[in-house]
Write a protein that holds these residues in place. Structure first.
Motif, PDB file in Angstrom:
ATOM      1  N   LYS B  92       0.809  -1.219   0.000  1.00  0.00           N
ATOM      2  CA  LYS B  92       0.000   0.000   0.000  1.00  0.00           C
ATOM      3  C   LYS B  92       0.845   1.275   0.000  1.00  0.00           C
ATOM      4  CE  LYS B  92      -4.293  -1.616   2.142  1.00  0.00           C
ATOM      5  NZ  LYS B  92      -4.862  -2.141   0.899  1.00  0.00           N
ATOM      6  N   LEU B  93       1.805   1.319  -0.923  1.00  0.00           N
ATOM      7  CA  LEU B  93       2.523   2.581  -1.114  1.00  0.00           C
ATOM      8  C   LEU B  93       1.707   3.414  -2.104  1.00  0.00           C
ATOM      9  CD1 LEU B  93       6.116   1.131  -1.475  1.00  0.00           C
ATOM     10  CD2 LEU B  93       5.131   2.245   0.527  1.00  0.00           C
ATOM     11  N   LEU B  94       1.914   4.716  -2.077  1.00  0.00           N
ATOM     12  CA  LEU B  94       1.224   5.585  -3.036  1.00  0.00           C
ATOM     13  C   LEU B  94       1.971   5.476  -4.358  1.00  0.00           C
ATOM     14  CD1 LEU B  94       0.705   8.626  -0.667  1.00  0.00           C
ATOM     15  CD2 LEU B  94      -0.913   6.815  -1.199  1.00  0.00           C
ATOM     16  N   THR B  95       1.312   4.914  -5.359  1.00  0.00           N
ATOM     17  CA  THR B  95       2.018   4.563  -6.596  1.00  0.00           C
ATOM     18  C   THR B  95       2.325   5.763  -7.470  1.00  0.00           C
ATOM     19  OG1 THR B  95      -0.136   4.126  -7.557  1.00  0.00           O
ATOM     20  CG2 THR B  95       1.088   2.237  -6.719  1.00  0.00           C
ATOM     21  N   ASP B  96       1.699   6.883  -7.169  1.00  0.00           N
ATOM     22  CA  ASP B  96       1.879   8.035  -8.058  1.00  0.00           C
ATOM     23  C   ASP B  96       3.013   8.949  -7.625  1.00  0.00           C
ATOM     24  OD1 ASP B  96       0.636   8.831  -5.774  1.00  0.00           O
ATOM     25  OD2 ASP B  96      -0.858  10.106  -6.741  1.00  0.00           O
ATOM     26  N   ARG B  97       3.809   8.498  -6.659  1.00  0.00           N
ATOM     27  CA  ARG B  97       4.932   9.352  -6.232  1.00  0.00           C
ATOM     28  C   ARG B  97       6.114   8.494  -5.796  1.00  0.00           C
ATOM     29  NH1 ARG B  97       1.181  12.477  -2.371  1.00  0.00           N
ATOM     30  NH2 ARG B  97      -0.382  11.586  -3.726  1.00  0.00           N
ATOM     31  N   PHE B 105       4.883  12.567   2.369  1.00  0.00           N
ATOM     32  CA  PHE B 105       3.430  12.738   2.475  1.00  0.00           C
ATOM     33  C   PHE B 105       2.966  12.413   3.894  1.00  0.00           C
ATOM     34  CE2 PHE B 105      -0.780  10.949   2.732  1.00  0.00           C
ATOM     35  CZ  PHE B 105      -1.526  11.971   2.201  1.00  0.00           C
ATOM     36  N   VAL B 106       3.479  11.280   4.410  1.00  0.00           N
ATOM     37  CA  VAL B 106       3.065  10.869   5.752  1.00  0.00           C
ATOM     38  C   VAL B 106       3.463  11.919   6.781  1.00  0.00           C
ATOM     39  CG1 VAL B 106       3.327   9.106   7.532  1.00  0.00           C
ATOM     40  CG2 VAL B 106       3.197   8.445   5.133  1.00  0.00           C
ATOM     41  N   LYS B 108       3.997  15.136   6.299  1.00  0.00           N
ATOM     42  CA  LYS B 108       3.164  16.334   6.155  1.00  0.00           C
ATOM     43  C   LYS B 108       1.770  16.069   6.718  1.00  0.00           C
ATOM     44  CE  LYS B 108       5.349  18.138   2.005  1.00  0.00           C
ATOM     45  NZ  LYS B 108       5.253  17.835   0.559  1.00  0.00           N
ATOM     46  N   PHE B 136      14.629   7.981  -4.621  1.00  0.00           N
ATOM     47  CA  PHE B 136      14.124   8.706  -5.784  1.00  0.00           C
ATOM     48  C   PHE B 136      13.259   7.823  -6.669  1.00  0.00           C
ATOM     49  CE2 PHE B 136      17.979   6.615  -6.989  1.00  0.00           C
ATOM     50  CZ  PHE B 136      17.729   6.152  -8.275  1.00  0.00           C
ATOM     51  N   LYS B 137      13.165   6.508  -6.339  1.00  0.00           N
ATOM     52  CA  LYS B 137      12.460   5.585  -7.231  1.00  0.00           C
ATOM     53  C   LYS B 137      10.965   5.568  -6.969  1.00  0.00           C
ATOM     54  CE  LYS B 137      16.074   2.646  -8.708  1.00  0.00           C
ATOM     55  NZ  LYS B 137      16.201   1.578  -9.677  1.00  0.00           N
ATOM     56  N   TYR B 138      10.235   5.175  -7.996  1.00  0.00           N
ATOM     57  CA  TYR B 138       8.799   4.956  -7.839  1.00  0.00           C
ATOM     58  C   TYR B 138       8.564   3.544  -7.318  1.00  0.00           C
ATOM     59  CZ  TYR B 138       7.488   9.239 -10.185  1.00  0.00           C
ATOM     60  OH  TYR B 138       7.299  10.555 -10.496  1.00  0.00           O
ATOM     61  N   HIS B 140       6.758   1.161  -8.241  1.00  0.00           N
ATOM     62  CA  HIS B 140       6.709   0.072  -9.232  1.00  0.00           C
ATOM     63  C   HIS B 140       8.082  -0.272  -9.779  1.00  0.00           C
ATOM     64  CE1 HIS B 140       7.360   2.450 -12.927  1.00  0.00           C
ATOM     65  NE2 HIS B 140       6.899   3.426 -12.175  1.00  0.00           N
ATOM     66  N   GLU B 141       9.067   0.573  -9.485  1.00  0.00           N
ATOM     67  CA  GLU B 141      10.421   0.283  -9.949  1.00  0.00           C
ATOM     68  C   GLU B 141      11.202  -0.551  -8.944  1.00  0.00           C
ATOM     69  OE1 GLU B 141      11.158   4.355 -12.533  1.00  0.00           O
ATOM     70  OE2 GLU B 141      11.633   4.333 -10.405  1.00  0.00           O
ATOM     71  N   ARG B 154       8.036   3.549   6.351  1.00  0.00           N
ATOM     72  CA  ARG B 154       6.916   4.469   6.511  1.00  0.00           C
ATOM     73  C   ARG B 154       6.259   4.273   7.875  1.00  0.00           C
ATOM     74  NH1 ARG B 154       2.041   3.877   2.376  1.00  0.00           N
ATOM     75  NH2 ARG B 154       1.744   1.975   3.567  1.00  0.00           N
TER      76      ARG B 154
END
Lengths: 292, 227
Positions: B92-97, B105-106, B108, B136-138, B140-141, B154
């Motif tokens: 459950k990581l945020l895939t768009d960042r 994000f957490v 903030k 720096f990776k996404y 999915h990488e 996290r």
């Protein structure tokens, strides 16, 4: 690598936002045009009403002083917009021009009468008012006859009522469509992020914190859509004003400005509320309900 | 003696209308490493969800990191979760960042303001899970094991009093499972309390610890036989 992925993602986002912006823009544009129509409906109908002519035919025996006096009193009365004296020679010229032949050739004399054409102010173009005015004029002993197209007046007044009613109904329907269309676009966008929203909640983000970027994003799309709509409206207004300058579409800049501000505000308010509701829906769901 | 981090008394866990576990009595103290085992469908996940407020506790008593689960209000849930660290089977990581942005994000979201402090904290937790160079990776990488390590990082961000790990190795191969497990063990040694649901019995044998079992609508402690 990262940058390419970012670029790809950005492109995909832009194309999906494009349809949202477009639907917002189109709907607001139509709504704005309708608003313009509503604002100018009276002016447009007045414009047509003031084309109605009441013609006062004068007797051959009418003295010039009497005619002039009638003209003057008509011109001064509050229900008259303009008057025009048409001598029987002028009338004959007009008729000749319309028919393309000189009827005097076979009649031998000019059977027409001197007349005064009266254009009334729009508010007085009702059959009752016209009757009253014509009776008053007809009571003068040098007036032969007063005519006007009563059927046309009735038809016009009926139609104006009908058209204003339908314009209102259509505006209402359009507003509803606007809200529904924008709402569903935004709901789809939020729906696609429902698991992201849930994850954010799992790590301790408050609902408000999660909602804020979504709302901001949608409002931004709403602003872009509204600006596009306003540009469209401005172009249409410019050309309408150029083509039908007699309607004086821009004669009331305050109202036009208000309309523009209203359309802009509507773009923001609708997107704001829709996003709020759409995100709230997913924020309130338990994780298990997301899969349905 | 300090109060237990987690305490359930005669609690019943419901998934919708159906009763999953009844008469649950569980206590987890600070610094414990506790396994929660059981077959798929025995109620492990529902148990975990109740603990982090995704299911409501309607029967019995439940206290977790100073929150009363019975009287837990909707508005309190985010603040309860800030005191917990939750690790999921599917990361459950945020895939768009990127990884860094996930962690930022957490921070903030949980009220951190100072940029340098946030960056330092992100680096600190990534170092703990040995992922410092991949910020720096996404998601999915990254491989599954790497993603799970980021997820653990996290969970550590806000120094949680209790880490709930719901089958953290469920999606990983045995070798990677052990790597992730080593990370969890390391964190536990540093004083973090961990409750981990799993059905990976190999891990239990390799890293023996206090074990609770869900079976037949009950939760009870099992004693591992050595050898």
């Amino acid at each position: 690598m990262g940058s390419r992925f970012e670029k790809d993602q950005k492109r995909r986002l832009i194309s999906s936002y494009f349809s949202v912006v477009l639907s917002i823009a189109l709907v607001l544009f139509l709504l704005g045009l309708l608003g313009m129509l509503v604002l100018n409906a009276k002016k447009v109908s007045d414009h047509f009403k003031e084309q109605v002519v009441l013609t006062i035919y004068l007797k051959e025996s009418a003295k010039e002083v009497e005619t002039k006096q009638l003209e003057k009193s008509l011109a001064l009365s509050d229900y008259v917009k303009s008057i025009e004296y048409v001598s029987k020679e002028q009338a004959a010229e007009i008729m000749k021009a319309e028919n393309g032949e000189d009827f005097m050739d076979f009649v031998g004399y000019n059977p027409l009468q001197n007349s005064i054409d009266v254009h009334l102010k729009a508010d007085f173009v009702t059959s009752e008012q016209l009757e009253k005015i014509s009776e008053e004029a007809a009571s003068k002993n040098f007036v032969d006859e007063v005519t006007y197209d009563n059927d046309l007046v009735n038809l016009m007044n009926d139609n104006v009522k009908k058209i204003s009613f339908w314009v209102l109904v259509i505006s209402g329907i359009f507003t509803l469509i606007a809200v529904l269309l924008i709402n569903s676009s935004i709901r789809l966008a939020v729906y696609s992020k429902r698991f992201t929203i849930k994850t954010m909640q799992m790590v301790g983000a408050t609902k408000q914190f999660i909602r804020r970027p979504f709302v901001w994003q949608s409002v931004r799309l709403g602003i872009i859509g509204a600006v596009v709509a306003l540009i469209g409206m401005a172009i249409v207004l410019y050309y309408l004003n150029k083509t039908f300058s007699e309607l004086q579409l821009l004669s009331n800049p305050v109202l036009v400005t208000l309309l523009f501000v209203g359309v802009f505000a509507l773009g923001i308010v609708i997107t704001w509320i829709s996003t709020h509701i759409a995100t709230q829906r997913f924020l309130n769901l338990k994780t298990d309900d997301l899969y349905y | 003696m300090s109060k237990p981090v987690l305490q359930l008394k005669n609690a019943s866990i419901y998934q919708g209308d159906s009763l999953v576990l009844s008469n649950v009595n569980v206590e987890v103290n600070k610094g414990d490493f506790v396994y929660l085992i059981g077959k798929t469908g025995s109620g492990k996940s529902s148990f975990m969800k109740t603990l982090y407020g995704d299911l409501t506790l309607t029967e019995g008593e439940g206290h977790i990191v100073e929150y009363d689960l019975k009287t837990l209000k909707e508005d309190d849930i985010p603040f309860l979760r800030r005191k917990l660290g939750v690790v999921f089977q599917d990361f459950k990581l945020l895939t768009d960042r990127t990884v860094n942005e996930n962690l930022l994000f957490v921070l903030k979201a949980t009220g951190w303001k100072d940029k340098t402090e946030m960056d330092a904290r992100v680096e600190a937790v990534l170092t703990k899970v040995d992922m410092k160079t991949k910020g720096f990776k996404y998601p999915h990488e990254l491989s599954g094991g790497e993603q799970q390590r980021v997820a653990i990082a996290r969970a550590l961000l806000n120094n949680p009093e209790l880490i709930l790990a719901d089958e953290p190795t469920g999606n990983l191969d045995p070798q990677t499972s052990i790597e992730v497990m080593e990370v969890l063990q390391e964190i536990n040694k540093n004083g973090n309390t961990i409750l981990m649901a799993t059905h990976d019995y190999a891990l239990l044998l390799k890293y023996p610890s206090k074990t609770l079992k869900c079976d037949d609508n009950q939760v009870y402690e099992v004693v591992q036989r050595k050898g």
